[in-house]
Design an enzyme around this catalytic site. Structure first.
Site, PDB file in Angstrom:
ATOM      1  CG  ASP A  59     -36.692   6.633  36.809  1.00 25.71           C
ATOM      2  OD1 ASP A  59     -37.101   7.656  36.188  1.00 25.71           O
ATOM      3  OD2 ASP A  59     -37.003   6.408  37.992  1.00 25.71           O
ATOM      4  CE1 TYR A 149     -46.445  17.896  30.241  1.00 29.15           C
ATOM      5  CE2 TYR A 149     -47.736  19.722  29.361  1.00 29.15           C
ATOM      6  CZ  TYR A 149     -47.079  18.520  29.174  1.00 29.15           C
ATOM      7  OH  TYR A 149     -47.040  17.948  27.921  1.00 29.15           O
ATOM      8  CB  ALA A 151     -43.600  26.426  34.775  1.00 24.87           C
ATOM      9  CB  ALA A 152     -41.548  21.784  33.041  1.00 26.37           C
ATOM     10  CE  LYS A 153     -43.775  18.835  28.092  1.00 21.95           C
ATOM     11  NZ  LYS A 153     -42.904  17.863  27.417  1.00 21.95           N
TER      12      LYS A 153
HETATM   13  N1  LIG Z   1     -50.402  13.958  24.386  1.00 26.50           N
HETATM   14  C1  LIG Z   1     -50.487  15.270  24.338  1.00 26.50           C
HETATM   15  O1  LIG Z   1     -51.570  15.858  24.208  1.00 26.50           O
HETATM   16  C2  LIG Z   1     -49.233  16.099  24.395  1.00 26.50           C
HETATM   17  C3  LIG Z   1     -49.350  17.465  24.091  1.00 26.50           C
HETATM   18  C4  LIG Z   1     -48.217  18.261  24.135  1.00 26.50           C
HETATM   19  C5  LIG Z   1     -46.999  17.709  24.473  1.00 26.50           C
HETATM   20  N2  LIG Z   1     -46.915  16.385  24.774  1.00 26.50           N
HETATM   21  C6  LIG Z   1     -45.596  15.854  25.121  1.00 26.50           C
HETATM   22  O2  LIG Z   1     -45.282  14.815  24.220  1.00 26.50           O
HETATM   23  C7  LIG Z   1     -44.381  13.920  24.847  1.00 26.50           C
HETATM   24  C8  LIG Z   1     -44.870  12.497  24.649  1.00 26.50           C
HETATM   25  O3  LIG Z   1     -46.067  12.328  25.383  1.00 26.50           O
HETATM   26  P1  LIG Z   1     -47.230  11.347  24.895  1.00 26.50           P
HETATM   27  O4  LIG Z   1     -48.419  12.164  24.669  1.00 26.50           O
HETATM   28  O5  LIG Z   1     -46.714  10.468  23.832  1.00 26.50           O
HETATM   29  O6  LIG Z   1     -47.529  10.544  26.236  1.00 26.50           O
HETATM   30  P2  LIG Z   1     -47.148   9.086  26.716  1.00 26.50           P
HETATM   31  O7  LIG Z   1     -47.610   8.072  25.746  1.00 26.50           O
HETATM   32  O8  LIG Z   1     -47.626   9.023  28.116  1.00 26.50           O
HETATM   33  O9  LIG Z   1     -45.555   9.089  26.682  1.00 26.50           O
HETATM   34  C9  LIG Z   1     -44.770   9.499  27.761  1.00 26.50           C
HETATM   35  C10 LIG Z   1     -43.533   8.625  27.755  1.00 26.50           C
HETATM   36  O10 LIG Z   1     -42.654   9.090  28.767  1.00 26.50           O
HETATM   37  C11 LIG Z   1     -42.039   7.973  29.353  1.00 26.50           C
HETATM   38  N3  LIG Z   1     -41.638   8.271  30.718  1.00 26.50           N
HETATM   39  C12 LIG Z   1     -42.418   8.770  31.711  1.00 26.50           C
HETATM   40  N4  LIG Z   1     -41.698   8.890  32.825  1.00 26.50           N
HETATM   41  C13 LIG Z   1     -40.452   8.435  32.520  1.00 26.50           C
HETATM   42  C14 LIG Z   1     -39.253   8.311  33.265  1.00 26.50           C
HETATM   43  N5  LIG Z   1     -39.168   8.681  34.562  1.00 26.50           N
HETATM   44  N6  LIG Z   1     -38.155   7.795  32.651  1.00 26.50           N
HETATM   45  C15 LIG Z   1     -38.213   7.406  31.351  1.00 26.50           C
HETATM   46  N7  LIG Z   1     -39.310   7.525  30.598  1.00 26.50           N
HETATM   47  C16 LIG Z   1     -40.417   8.033  31.188  1.00 26.50           C
HETATM   48  C17 LIG Z   1     -43.090   6.899  29.359  1.00 26.50           C
HETATM   49  O11 LIG Z   1     -42.446   5.637  29.403  1.00 26.50           O
HETATM   50  P3  LIG Z   1     -43.049   4.475  30.312  1.00 26.50           P
HETATM   51  O12 LIG Z   1     -44.453   4.287  29.821  1.00 26.50           O
HETATM   52  O13 LIG Z   1     -42.142   3.332  30.047  1.00 26.50           O
HETATM   53  O14 LIG Z   1     -43.004   4.982  31.720  1.00 26.50           O
HETATM   54  C18 LIG Z   1     -43.831   7.152  28.060  1.00 26.50           C
HETATM   55  O15 LIG Z   1     -43.325   6.349  27.009  1.00 26.50           O
HETATM   56  C19 LIG Z   1     -44.297  14.350  26.306  1.00 26.50           C
HETATM   57  O16 LIG Z   1     -43.124  15.109  26.504  1.00 26.50           O
HETATM   58  C20 LIG Z   1     -45.510  15.218  26.480  1.00 26.50           C
HETATM   59  O17 LIG Z   1     -45.323  16.165  27.511  1.00 26.50           O
HETATM   60  C21 LIG Z   1     -48.007  15.571  24.739  1.00 26.50           C
END
Ligand SMILES: NC(=O)c1ccc[n+]([C@@H]2O[C@H](COP(=O)([O-])OP(=O)(O)OC[C@H]3O[C@@H](n4cnc5c(N)ncnc54)[C@H](OP(=O)(O)O)[C@@H]3O)[C@@H](O)[C@H]2O)c1
Length: 245
Positions: A59, A149, A151-153
């Site tokens: 986590d 979100y 702001a963090a990014k």
């Molecule tokens: N999708 C978009 O449109 C988009 C756009 C810009 C940036 N992003 C960024 O891309 C990255 C990947 O996101 P995604 O779109 O692939 O979404 P996603 O499929 O929801 O992936 C997020 C991942 O984060 C893990 N996670 C969440 N909370 C956690 C914790 N406390 N400890 C460990 N792991 C944790 C989740 O693991 P579990 O499922 O095991 O909890 C999941 O595998 C993120 O940083 C997101 O902000 C996404």
């Protein structure tokens, strides 16, 4: 990092963009420490590359759970060339209704965790290694329901620059990807006043001049490029189907 010799820790490896990056690294013959909260998707992915993928359940929002994670990955893989922080969380809330718990969760996972993992990686990665953060186009062009979100990014972009300067002496490169909207479980997160997921996806698709949402594989290709680019550091690469145009 030569293709095939990569030993990389990937967070968020159980789904979406992180899983696609992990699959792409494994397809190149690399070794990957797969980090996520749920063990099943990590175990499933690890079974596709016997002996080259190590699941590490963690986590990342819990400082005690993530402490020493980079060292554990390095020990498990016999060395470490890369860190990819793809884990992330978004909670949509209007300004004035931002809850304390969502504020803390988003800052912890999207900014504090990469800062702590990055600090550890700067010290432990082999010389010539690479760190890749997954930021977002929302760091540049925020939306109303994602103040924390975004702001963090944006903070993560700043961190990319600071850590790139810090890592340069040991030739450790630090870069960030800024995706547009990518079709993963994250974009199905509930939004205030919008319950219909199909309508949300349609609306989001229309924002992209190239006419579709991104796929995790679109981002994995860019990630592999930045991990391997030997003279690129402190860069933020927008991969967004034209969203920011
Ligand atoms: N999708 C978009 O449109 C988009 C756009 C810009 C940036 N992003 C960024 O891309 C990255 C990947 O996101 P995604 O779109 O692939 O979404 P996603 O499929 O929801 O992936 C997020 C991942 O984060 C893990 N996670 C969440 N909370 C956690 C914790 N406390 N400890 C460990 N792991 C944790 C989740 O693991 P579990 O499922 O095991 O909890 C999941 O595998 C993120 O940083 C997101 O902000 C996404």
């Amino acid at each position: 990092m030569e293709p095939g010799t990569r030993r990389v820790l990937v967070t968020g490896a159980g789904s979406g963009i992180g899983a696609a990056i992990a699959r792409a690294l494994l397809a190149q013959g690399g070794q990957v420490a797969l980090v996520g909260r749920r063990s099943e998707p990590l175990d499933e992915l690890a079974r596709t590359a016997p002996g080259r993928a190590v699941p590490l359940v963690c986590d990342l929002g819990d400082p005690a759970s993530r402490a020493g994670l980079v060292a554990r990955a390095r020990d498990a893989l016999g060395g470490l060339d890369g860190l990819v922080h793809a884990a992330g969380v978004i909670v949509h809330e209007e300004p004035g209704k931002i809850s304390e718990s969502a504020l803390r969760e988003q800052l912890e996972l999207n900014l504090v965790a990469p800062l702590r993992l990055g600090e550890e990686a700067l010290a432990l990665l082999d010389e010539g290694g690479a760190i890749l953060f997954i930021s977002s186009t929302l760091a540049i062009k925020p939306i109303r329901t994602a103040a924390v979100y975004a702001a963090a990014k944006a903070g993560l972009v700043s961190l990319t620059h600071t850590f790139a300067a810090a890592g340069a002496a040991r030739r450790v490169r630090v870069n960030a990807l800024l995706p547009g909207v990518v079709d993963t479980q994250m974009i199905r997160a509930p939004r205030p006043g919008q319950a219909d997921v199909a309508a949300i996806l349609d609306e989001l698709t229309r924002l992209h001049p190239l006419g579709r949402l991104g796929t995790p594989e679109d981002l994995a290709g860019a990630a592999l490029h930045l991990l391997a680019a030997p003279w690129t550091t402190g860069t933020t690469l927008v991969v967004d189907g034209g969203l920011l145009l």
